[in-house]
Design an enzyme around this catalytic site. Sequence first.
Site, PDB file in Angstrom:
ATOM      1  N   CYS A   1       0.835  -1.210   0.000  1.00 13.80           N
ATOM      2  CA  CYS A   1       0.000   0.000   0.000  1.00 13.80           C
ATOM      3  C   CYS A   1       0.869   1.259   0.000  1.00 13.80           C
ATOM      4  CB  CYS A   1      -0.994  -0.057   1.165  1.00 13.80           C
ATOM      5  SG  CYS A   1      -2.353   1.107   0.990  1.00 13.80           S
TER       6      CYS A   1
ATOM      7  N   HIS B   1      -3.580  -5.351   0.341  1.00 18.26           N
ATOM      8  CA  HIS B   1      -3.071  -5.771   1.656  1.00 18.26           C
ATOM      9  C   HIS B   1      -3.145  -7.285   1.859  1.00 18.26           C
ATOM     10  CE1 HIS B   1      -2.616  -1.868   3.841  1.00 18.26           C
ATOM     11  NE2 HIS B   1      -3.432  -1.447   2.874  1.00 18.26           N
TER      12      HIS B   1
ATOM     13  N   GLU C   1      -1.724  -9.106   3.980  1.00 15.52           N
ATOM     14  CA  GLU C   1      -1.685  -9.517   5.403  1.00 15.52           C
ATOM     15  C   GLU C   1      -3.074  -9.577   6.039  1.00 15.52           C
ATOM     16  OE1 GLU C   1      -0.837  -6.606   4.281  1.00 15.52           O
ATOM     17  OE2 GLU C   1      -1.897  -5.166   5.537  1.00 15.52           O
TER      18      GLU C   1
END
Length: 323
Positions: A139, A250, A252
Amino acid sequence: MKSGMLALNTLLFSCVITGVCSALLPTRLQADAQENNRPIIGILTQEISDDVMKKFGKTYIPASYVQYVESGGARVMPVKLNQSFAEHEKIFKSINGLLLIGGAVDLETSDFAHTAEIYFKLALKANDNGDYFPIWGTCLGLQLLTVLVAGENLLTRATAENVSLPLTFTEDPLLSRMFKSFPDKVLKALATEPLTGNFHHYGVTAEAFLNNQKLNDFFSILSTNIAENGSKFVSTMEGKKYPFYGVQWHPEVNRFQWDPNYQFPHSKNAVRVSSLLAEFFVNEARRSLHRFSQPEEEIKALIYNYSPVYVGNITAYELSYFF
Ligand SMILES: *[C@@H]1O[C@H](CO)[C@@H](O)[C@H](O)[C@H]1NC(C)=O
Ligand SMILES: *[C@@H]1O[C@H](CO)[C@@H](O)[C@H](O)[C@H]1NC(C)=O
Ligand SMILES: *[C@@H]1O[C@H](CO)[C@@H](O)[C@H](O)[C@H]1NC(C)=O
Ligand SMILES: *[C@@H]1O[C@H](CO)[C@@H](O)[C@H](O)[C@H]1NC(C)=O
């Protein structure tokens, strides 16, 4: 097969008891001398911009990034801002890769940006000299990589906030380093199912990217996506010559963030994508032979010296480390 596995279990069990694992392992199971099987990824801390977290510290790393790196088979060192160049250089020679987290600080004037630039330049030089050193930007981290390469900020409003999207690949993903070991089924899912969580207001449009010679020479666009206002932004990129990688989305969150108020993709395929990318980046770091000069220094540097704080009731993260 069964009895072979049994023997291996016994072997591992005896390792736990005796702590002399490598001595017991047959040679063929020992690590390739040129492969680092104890990689350490530095995660750059970031100034806290969210007021509700300011009471906990000055800088932070959401635990989801730490868990992500750990899940790929590496350990994490939090890299603090505002250290001398000599200290950063020493850290650089001790770690095997760097991860730039998402967030909300200035891409040119923040301590986060300044410190990232130090590591970016060290990594360029190291890689030029055959000293492999990967960098991953998520990001804001991707955005920062584009600023560092272009030498200017090419971001424009490209909002994709709280929305999960499939990737639009620009070429056969199997030709990229990042995706080449992905199973076909997962690649197909990545192109057709909403597996990537987006939480951004700015981005680099494909047009701005392609019109910038420096970015074009440095990175290949692996995928794009469409923002709320219809502009096409770069969603995944990888270095042509350097092991530098960026995702505007993202990975994660797919496994490590659960706030039901946000569109975090948690499907089987979403989890698989997150796992594969974490392993990919850690495998890149295995190619770096940097290490701490003293074992005690390594122990003191690792994230295990810090305890994350519960912030699930005030942020979209579950846990966060503060520094
Ligand atoms: C870094 O140092 C500058 C100048 O002393 C200071 O303003 C800033 O708050 C420091 N940042 C962090 C994250 O400690
Ligand atoms: C989206 O917004 C940005 C910033 O206002 C603007 O530069 C861009 O042209 C817009 N894109 C479209 C397709 O309207
Ligand atoms: C995120 O998107 C979901 C699904 O569209 C919606 O229910 C939720 O309210 C959104 N969250 C925020 C914080 O806007
Ligand atoms: C959030 O949870 C923490 C830990 O349980 C607690 O100390 C804190 O007061 C809570 N904050 C809010 C705003 O509810």
